[in-house]
Design an enzyme around this catalytic site. Structure first.
Site, PDB file in Angstrom:
ATOM      1  N   GLY A  56       0.841  -1.213   0.000  1.00 40.52           N
ATOM      2  CA  GLY A  56       0.000   0.000   0.000  1.00 40.52           C
ATOM      3  C   GLY A  56       0.858   1.239   0.000  1.00 40.52           C
ATOM      4  O   GLY A  56       2.048   1.180  -0.317  1.00 40.52           O
ATOM      5  N   ASN A  57       0.249   2.368   0.317  1.00 36.95           N
ATOM      6  CA  ASN A  57       1.030   3.609   0.419  1.00 36.95           C
ATOM      7  C   ASN A  57       0.423   4.489   1.503  1.00 36.95           C
ATOM      8  O   ASN A  57      -0.571   4.118   2.135  1.00 36.95           O
ATOM      9  CB  ASN A  57       1.112   4.319  -0.936  1.00 36.95           C
ATOM     10  CG  ASN A  57      -0.246   4.690  -1.459  1.00 36.95           C
ATOM     11  OD1 ASN A  57      -0.942   5.517  -0.883  1.00 36.95           O
ATOM     12  ND2 ASN A  57      -0.660   4.054  -2.552  1.00 36.95           N
ATOM     13  N   TYR A  58       1.003   5.663   1.706  1.00 39.21           N
ATOM     14  CA  TYR A  58       0.642   6.487   2.859  1.00 39.21           C
ATOM     15  C   TYR A  58      -0.546   7.419   2.624  1.00 39.21           C
ATOM     16  O   TYR A  58      -0.855   8.246   3.479  1.00 39.21           O
ATOM     17  CB  TYR A  58       1.843   7.349   3.265  1.00 39.21           C
ATOM     18  CG  TYR A  58       3.013   6.549   3.778  1.00 39.21           C
ATOM     19  CD1 TYR A  58       2.903   5.854   4.983  1.00 39.21           C
ATOM     20  CD2 TYR A  58       4.205   6.490   3.077  1.00 39.21           C
ATOM     21  CE1 TYR A  58       3.976   5.117   5.463  1.00 39.21           C
ATOM     22  CE2 TYR A  58       5.280   5.759   3.551  1.00 39.21           C
ATOM     23  CZ  TYR A  58       5.163   5.070   4.746  1.00 39.21           C
ATOM     24  OH  TYR A  58       6.203   4.350   5.222  1.00 39.21           O
ATOM     25  N   ALA A 101      -3.894   7.693  -4.714  1.00 38.11           N
ATOM     26  CA  ALA A 101      -2.552   7.163  -4.957  1.00 38.11           C
ATOM     27  C   ALA A 101      -2.730   5.671  -5.239  1.00 38.11           C
ATOM     28  O   ALA A 101      -2.771   4.850  -4.311  1.00 38.11           O
ATOM     29  CB  ALA A 101      -1.666   7.405  -3.748  1.00 38.11           C
TER      30      ALA A 101
END
Ligand code: PMT
Length: 399
Positions: free
Chosen positions: A208-210, A276
């Site tokens: 995943g990402n932030y 994102a």
């Protein structure tokens, strides 16, 4: 423009309360229906008799009418209002609003208000500049409250600086601008992607990402506040939509976001891609938890996810397409390349090199670049204000 609008005018206890009588008169002259709610301290600065005479309505201050015991319903008032304006808003009232300290009718009405709230602060320069006040003002901004910045000049204390309540004519102009914006996107359908995507490795792990979804949700709120019919396709985030008219579709992976977004945006006028999206996902997802004891080291083969922006860009069909570019280097060059490659109309560039921009922050600092080469650079602002700047910039393509 203000004819027939229901406005709650909240007055708290500052010397600028004398200007509220004039503000009230201007609103009434423009055809608004105004209900005054005053704090106990407000009554020390201006009498309810004056305000009742000007508004043509009894002023509300206490939870119960002293002589009859009648209950004043802050909930009914909150539902009645098309707009609540707190002018003047003292440091104390701003602090209570920011923290939900509902110990008077003005704050309970604020907490019950379903529509927009606007605040015109008034206080001494040191109080305005104090980190605590600035923190509370930032919280209100984040909560979607419009702040009519105080002006500079001579203050009641005799000092001179920033803290004077904005003049009533300018507060009325801000109110009119709010109502005129509110209608501008009526009938327009907007789809927004927000947040990250999670690409499963096994039932307990993912790539995943932030992204927190704050930027995408701020856009959703701002579009909805201007009357657009908004659908937000959200990755896994913990945010709630404030505006009840926003339609929300929750997804987890890039493939799910792709399917939801392509289907929701078929008849859209505008698609804004603030999510994102993970560019890659594991080719194989393990059905059971991968056990550490069984695997010494591991290679996960990743395959490319579909590109939502590029897919919509390849068949734009009159839709206005706005992408984001989150960059760490060669920012403009990369953003313009994405704009062209994905056939976008606009791209919003934010750089991770800027400490006020990017993932999870409450602020962002963006440049908006158009397909015909125009670029507008904005200073760092709250994500809600950034959303407003983005919409103002792309507005000519939308209407
Ligand atoms: O959510 P926050 O914590 O508030 O943070 C906001 C943000 C930093 C996530 C946001 O401002 C932002 O920059 N979003 C885009 C981040 C990104 O993935 O950019 P990109 O350069 O990788 O992608 C370019 C564009 O293509 C983006 O509009 C993206 O949504 C879109 N895209 C990318 C890949 C993909 N498979 N499909 C897409 O639609």
């Amino acid at each position: 423009m203000l004819k027939g609008k229901h406005i709650v005018l909240g007055i708290s206890g500052g010397i600028a309360a004398y200007k509220s009588a004039y503000l009230l008169r201007l609103l009434i002259k423009k055809g608004a229906e105004v209900q005054v709610v005053i704090t106990p301290n407000g009554k020390e600065f201006i009498t309810p008799a004056t305000l009742a005479a000007l508004s043509g309505k009894p002023v509300v201050s206490e939870f119960f009418a002293a002589n009859t015991g009648e209950w004043h319903s802050h909930v009914d008032l909150g539902l009645w209002a098309d707009l609540m304006v707190v002018a003047p808003a003292t440091a104390s009232t701003i602090g209570k609003m920011a923290n939900g300290i509902a110990d008077n009718m003005l704050i309970t009405t604020y907490l019950s208000a379903k529509e927009q709230v606007m605040v015109a602060p008034a206080m001494d320069l040191d109080m305005w500049a104090h980190p605590s006040t600035q923190r509370n003002v930032a919280t209100l901004r984040r909560d979607g409250v419009i702040i009519v910045e105080p002006g500079s000049g001579e203050l009641a204390s005799g000092l001179s600086g920033k803290g004077r309540m904005e003049e009533p004519e300018n507060i009325v102009a801000a109110i009119e601008s709010y109502f005129s914006k509110k209608e501008t996107l009526k009938g327009k359908k907007v789809v927004i992607t927000a947040g990250p995507t999670y690409e499963n490795i096994d039932p307990v792990r993912f790539i995943g990402n932030y992204s927190s979804g704050k930027m995408g949700f701020a856009l959703a709120e701002e579009f909805a506040s201007r009357g657009a019919d908004v659908t937000v396709v959200a990755g896994p985030v913990s945010l709630q939509c404030e505006n009840g008219s926003i339609h929300r579709i929750d997804v987890t992976s890039a493939h799910q976001m792709y399917d939801a977004c392509l289907s929701a945006s078929r008849d859209a006028d505008c698609v804004v891609l603030a999510a994102a999206v993970a560019d890659y996902a594991p080719e194989v997802v393990a059905e059971t938890k991968i056990k550490r004891e069984n695997v010494e080291d591991m290679t996960i083969r990743l395959v490319r996810n579909p590109d939502i922006a590029a897919a919509i860009g390849s068949e734009k069909d009159g839709r206005v397409l706005v992408g984001f570019a989150l960059e760490t280097d060669h920012e403009e060059e990369n953003a313009i390349s994405k704009l062209k490659r994905k056939n976008l109309d606009w791209i919003v560039l934010n750089s991770l090199r800027n400490p006020e921009a990017g993932f999870m922050k409450d602020t962002n600092k963006v440049s908006v670049i158009g397909a015909s080469g125009q670029e507008i650079r904005f200073p760092a602002k709250s994500k809600r204000e950034v959303a407003s700047d983005i919409i103002d910039t792309i507005m000519p393509s939308l209407v």
